[in-house]
Write a protein that holds these residues in place. Structure first.
Motif, PDB file in Angstrom:
ATOM      1  N   GLY A 105       0.826  -1.198   0.000  1.00 45.57           N
ATOM      2  CA  GLY A 105       0.000   0.000   0.000  1.00 45.57           C
ATOM      3  C   GLY A 105       0.859   1.246   0.000  1.00 45.57           C
ATOM      4  O   GLY A 105       2.074   1.206  -0.257  1.00 45.57           O
ATOM      5  N   ALA A 106       0.246   2.383   0.316  1.00 48.21           N
ATOM      6  CA  ALA A 106       0.986   3.648   0.328  1.00 48.21           C
ATOM      7  C   ALA A 106       2.102   3.645   1.358  1.00 48.21           C
ATOM      8  O   ALA A 106       3.097   4.373   1.207  1.00 48.21           O
ATOM      9  N   TYR A 107       1.966   2.824   2.406  1.00 42.63           N
ATOM     10  CA  TYR A 107       3.022   2.707   3.416  1.00 42.63           C
ATOM     11  C   TYR A 107       4.282   2.063   2.847  1.00 42.63           C
ATOM     12  O   TYR A 107       5.349   2.094   3.477  1.00 42.63           O
ATOM     13  N   SER A 108       4.178   1.457   1.637  1.00 37.69           N
ATOM     14  CA  SER A 108       5.359   0.882   0.987  1.00 37.69           C
ATOM     15  C   SER A 108       6.260   1.948   0.383  1.00 37.69           C
ATOM     16  O   SER A 108       7.400   1.653   0.004  1.00 37.69           O
ATOM     17  N   VAL A 109       5.763   3.187   0.257  1.00 36.08           N
ATOM     18  CA  VAL A 109       6.567   4.262  -0.329  1.00 36.08           C
ATOM     19  C   VAL A 109       7.701   4.673   0.603  1.00 36.08           C
ATOM     20  O   VAL A 109       8.875   4.659   0.191  1.00 36.08           O
ATOM     21  N   PRO A 110       7.440   5.044   1.864  1.00 33.18           N
ATOM     22  CA  PRO A 110       8.575   5.399   2.736  1.00 33.18           C
ATOM     23  C   PRO A 110       9.476   4.206   3.013  1.00 33.18           C
ATOM     24  O   PRO A 110      10.672   4.391   3.261  1.00 33.18           O
ATOM     25  N   ALA A 111       8.916   2.976   3.010  1.00 32.52           N
ATOM     26  CA  ALA A 111       9.710   1.748   3.188  1.00 32.52           C
ATOM     27  C   ALA A 111      10.602   1.858   4.416  1.00 32.52           C
ATOM     28  O   ALA A 111      11.789   1.489   4.383  1.00 32.52           O
ATOM     29  N   PHE A 112      10.018   2.346   5.507  1.00 29.77           N
ATOM     30  CA  PHE A 112      10.790   2.588   6.728  1.00 29.77           C
ATOM     31  C   PHE A 112      10.006   2.057   7.920  1.00 29.77           C
ATOM     32  O   PHE A 112       8.813   2.339   8.067  1.00 29.77           O
ATOM     33  N   GLY A 113      10.665   1.321   8.798  1.00 27.18           N
ATOM     34  CA  GLY A 113      10.023   0.818  10.001  1.00 27.18           C
ATOM     35  C   GLY A 113       9.164  -0.387   9.728  1.00 27.18           C
ATOM     36  O   GLY A 113       9.599  -1.520   9.837  1.00 27.18           O
ATOM     37  N   SER A 114       7.931  -0.148   9.352  1.00 27.16           N
ATOM     38  CA  SER A 114       6.985  -1.230   9.075  1.00 27.16           C
ATOM     39  C   SER A 114       5.733  -0.627   8.464  1.00 27.16           C
ATOM     40  O   SER A 114       5.673   0.575   8.194  1.00 27.16           O
ATOM     41  N   GLU A 115       4.729  -1.476   8.282  1.00 27.88           N
ATOM     42  CA  GLU A 115       3.449  -1.024   7.756  1.00 27.88           C
ATOM     43  C   GLU A 115       2.704  -0.131   8.747  1.00 27.88           C
ATOM     44  O   GLU A 115       1.671   0.459   8.399  1.00 27.88           O
ATOM     45  N   TRP A 116       3.237   0.023   9.961  1.00 28.87           N
ATOM     46  CA  TRP A 116       2.679   0.949  10.938  1.00 28.87           C
ATOM     47  C   TRP A 116       3.271   2.362  10.777  1.00 28.87           C
ATOM     48  O   TRP A 116       3.059   3.222  11.623  1.00 28.87           O
ATOM     49  N   TYR A 117       3.980   2.604   9.711  1.00 28.82           N
ATOM     50  CA  TYR A 117       4.523   3.941   9.465  1.00 28.82           C
ATOM     51  C   TYR A 117       3.438   5.024   9.515  1.00 28.82           C
ATOM     52  O   TYR A 117       3.681   6.103  10.091  1.00 28.82           O
ATOM     53  N   PRO A 118       2.223   4.817   8.956  1.00 35.52           N
ATOM     54  CA  PRO A 118       1.208   5.877   8.999  1.00 35.52           C
ATOM     55  C   PRO A 118       0.879   6.329  10.415  1.00 35.52           C
ATOM     56  O   PRO A 118       0.657   7.528  10.643  1.00 35.52           O
ATOM     57  N   ARG A 119       0.849   5.403  11.355  1.00 37.52           N
ATOM     58  CA  ARG A 119       0.617   5.783  12.751  1.00 37.52           C
ATOM     59  C   ARG A 119       1.856   6.413  13.356  1.00 37.52           C
ATOM     60  O   ARG A 119       1.819   7.492  13.961  1.00 37.52           O
ATOM     61  N   ASN A 120       2.974   5.708  13.213  1.00 41.92           N
ATOM     62  CA  ASN A 120       4.174   6.096  13.945  1.00 41.92           C
ATOM     63  C   ASN A 120       4.799   7.393  13.441  1.00 41.92           C
ATOM     64  O   ASN A 120       5.502   8.073  14.196  1.00 41.92           O
ATOM     65  N   MET A 121       4.528   7.765  12.194  1.00 40.21           N
ATOM     66  CA  MET A 121       5.077   9.022  11.683  1.00 40.21           C
ATOM     67  C   MET A 121       4.470  10.231  12.395  1.00 40.21           C
ATOM     68  O   MET A 121       5.057  11.324  12.386  1.00 40.21           O
ATOM     69  N   LEU A 159       3.633   9.937  15.685  1.00 37.44           N
ATOM     70  CA  LEU A 159       3.913   9.710  17.104  1.00 37.44           C
ATOM     71  C   LEU A 159       5.212  10.420  17.455  1.00 37.44           C
ATOM     72  O   LEU A 159       6.298   9.958  17.122  1.00 37.44           O
ATOM     73  N   GLN A 160       5.085  11.565  18.116  1.00 39.67           N
ATOM     74  CA  GLN A 160       6.245  12.414  18.375  1.00 39.67           C
ATOM     75  C   GLN A 160       7.306  11.659  19.180  1.00 39.67           C
ATOM     76  O   GLN A 160       6.995  10.988  20.156  1.00 39.67           O
ATOM     77  N   GLY A 161       8.546  11.757  18.700  1.00 36.49           N
ATOM     78  CA  GLY A 161       9.649  11.088  19.368  1.00 36.49           C
ATOM     79  C   GLY A 161       9.974   9.712  18.834  1.00 36.49           C
ATOM     80  O   GLY A 161      11.010   9.143  19.179  1.00 36.49           O
ATOM     81  N   SER A 162       9.126   9.159  17.992  1.00 33.49           N
ATOM     82  CA  SER A 162       9.376   7.822  17.440  1.00 33.49           C
ATOM     83  C   SER A 162      10.417   7.906  16.330  1.00 33.49           C
ATOM     84  O   SER A 162      10.614   8.968  15.724  1.00 33.49           O
ATOM     85  N   PRO A 163      11.100   6.805  16.011  1.00 34.68           N
ATOM     86  CA  PRO A 163      12.045   6.824  14.885  1.00 34.68           C
ATOM     87  C   PRO A 163      11.378   7.229  13.574  1.00 34.68           C
ATOM     88  O   PRO A 163      11.987   7.926  12.756  1.00 34.68           O
ATOM     89  N   GLU A 164      10.117   6.808  13.386  1.00 31.06           N
ATOM     90  CA  GLU A 164       9.402   7.170  12.168  1.00 31.06           C
ATOM     91  C   GLU A 164       9.122   8.671  12.108  1.00 31.06           C
ATOM     92  O   GLU A 164       9.218   9.281  11.029  1.00 31.06           O
ATOM     93  N   PHE A 165       8.785   9.250  13.253  1.00 31.07           N
ATOM     94  CA  PHE A 165       8.543  10.700  13.305  1.00 31.07           C
ATOM     95  C   PHE A 165       9.814  11.461  12.906  1.00 31.07           C
ATOM     96  O   PHE A 165       9.776  12.375  12.059  1.00 31.07           O
TER      97      PHE A 165
END
Length: 486
Positions: free
Chosen positions: A45-61, A63-69
């Protein structure tokens, strides 16, 4: 077609299945599923574009302080200027070839395929009349599920579909905690709607709980998916066990089962965490297995990658031989294996994923008679290595030995799969001691052969075990012996 609650209730009222557990208990597990044993799961899905972390990138991006953020701000800029929605135009799937995918899955030996139709992010991978935020209108501008469905049918593979929509209730809620593009008025049908506070997501009574508008939207989306694509398997992720979903789960199951009756199809629902009443659908164990044989069909879902379900750069992959050991363990206990891959955003399947699938397929072409249509023996197996019971246990590598054996039955043959090859090619099947020459079953064994290798195989019996020796190559994947009776 505009799906309404009234139409859903009419389908339920007209069919043999009512929206209560007593009625749903009468729905059988499909024969095709109990025979298939091996399927492919697809997280894309669209979460495959950043290809970072996991498919939970939409949430974690969000989440302030997270590696994805931190990664998001560094790579794409402030969230108010570039949010999750801005990945969708970059999700072009320009190299998506559904025919090539389907051919690969057939080569892998899969019998059914379960694409994620909608993940927690709320972006539908199919054409929808309920929301414009779907792959047919945005991003790829292709009906991904529909195209893949047609190609799977050409390869003789069964279509399933997965819905992770339930978790969308809270999945993007952290975006409201700071200045991001999630803020602002959100309406039903919007990508980010409703972006509620997360709360205790593992709490079955967490607040705020999904309201009627959201629950009806969830049900309507799922019924649209059923009617438009007629999947024979419907998989749900974990959050549907929240108490607020219970009445809607019963309606959904009754609707699905009644539609299948109309179409003359055998269907099933996969669920986790006691979301459905036991016996009304098929149990699924995420990234884990059962330690003992079950009298009922069940399924493990896991992935070729240990760290993510979707494609991420630097995925940590399992070995195909380890997956095959798990497959034999699962089948010996009356289960199925649903194995996930994660395509890249452009639609290509990574070489690592494809290589694992092809290696599994090569093994199944030789040893498939011990898998497809196989049934458990009176005991699933023997050996010193203990398999942990329950979910999220497959991150620990199992160190199988030549004494770890799994048994299945197909026709008049008993299959013994040795999970780790012995350098000398010598194996001792202790549980078959009752087939020894001094037992009441004397003479029951007619022959013993090793599948597919062309190697010789000799055997003897005594009170302790059936002893087998072979000069067949001793690789890393299970070695299967076929024992003919009578």
């Amino acid at each position: 077609m505009d799906w309404t609650m009234e139409q859903i209730n009419q389908v339920i009222a007209a069919g043999p299945y009512r929206d209560d557990w007593d009625s749903l208990l009468s729905h059988p597990a499909p024969e095709w599923f109990t025979k298939a044993k091996f399927g492919i799961f697809i997280h894309w899905g669209a979460y495959s574009v950043p290809a970072f972390g996991s498919e939970w990138y939409p949430r974690n991006m969000y989440l302030q302080g997270s590696p994805e953020f931190e990664h998001h701000v560094k790579t794409y800029g402030p969230h108010k200027n570039f949010g999750y929605k801005d990945f969708i135009p970059l999700f072009r799937a320009e190299r998506f070839d559904p025919a090539a995918w389907a051919e690969l899955f057939r080569e892998a030996g899969a019998q059914y395929v379960v694409p994620v139709a909608e993940h927690h992010d709320g972006f539908q991978m199919y054409k929808s009349d309920i929301s414009h935020w779907n792959a047919a209108e945005m991003g790829p501008k292709r009906d991904v599920l529909g195209e893949l469905s047609r190609e799977l049918a050409k390869q003789g593979l069964t279509l399933g579909a997965s819905s992770h929509r339930a978790e969308h209730w809270f999945f993007l809620g952290h975006g409201k905690e700071f200045d991001s593009d999630v803020k602002g008025p959100l309406q039903r049908g919007d990508l980010y709607w409703p972006a509620m506070p997360e709360g205790g997501i593992d709490d079955l009574f967490s607040q705020p709980e999904p309201d009627r508008e959201y629950l009806e939207d969830w049900l309507l989306r799922t019924c649209e998916l059923i009617d438009s694509y007629r999947p024979k398997l419907l998989y749900f992720d974990w959050w549907i066990q929240h108490r607020a979903f219970k009445p809607y789960l019963k309606k959904l199951a009754a609707y699905y089962y009644n539609r299948a009756e109309e179409w003359g199809e055998q269907v099933l629902i996969n669920y986790k965490h006691d979301a459905f009443l036991f016996g009304t659908a098929v149990v699924d164990v995420e990234r884990g297995q059962f330690s003992e044989t079950k009298s009922y069909p069940w399924q493990t879902d896991t992935a070729v990658a240990l760290n993510s379900w979707c494609y991420t750069e630097g995925n940590c992959y399992k070995q195909a031989s380890d997956i095959l050991c798990d497959l034999m363990d699962i089948v010996s206990k009356n289960g199925n294996l649903l194995l996930n891959i994660g395509p890249r955003a452009d639609g290509t399947i990574p070489q690592e994923d494809a290589s694992i699938l092809r290696e599994i397929g090569d093994w199944l072409r030789t040893n498939g008679e011990a898998v497809y249509g196989a049934r458990p023996w009176k005991k699933f197996g023997e050996g010193p290595t203990q398999v942990a019971d329950g979910q999220f246990s497959d991150s620990v590598k199992k160190e199988f030995t030549p004494a770890d054996i799994r048994y299945t039955v197909n026709g008049d043959a008993l299959y013994a799969a040795v999970l780790k090859g012995d350098p000398l090619g010598e194996y001792h099947f202790t549980l078959l001691s009752e087939l020894g020459e001094d037992s009441q079953f004397r003479g029951l064994i007619r022959s013993v052969e090793v599948l597919g290798s062309g190697g010789s195989c000799t055997w003897t019996r005594d009170r302790a075990a059936l002893h087998v020796r072979t000069d067949a190559p001793q690789g890393n994947s299970p070695i299967v012996f076929k024992i003919l009776m009578g």
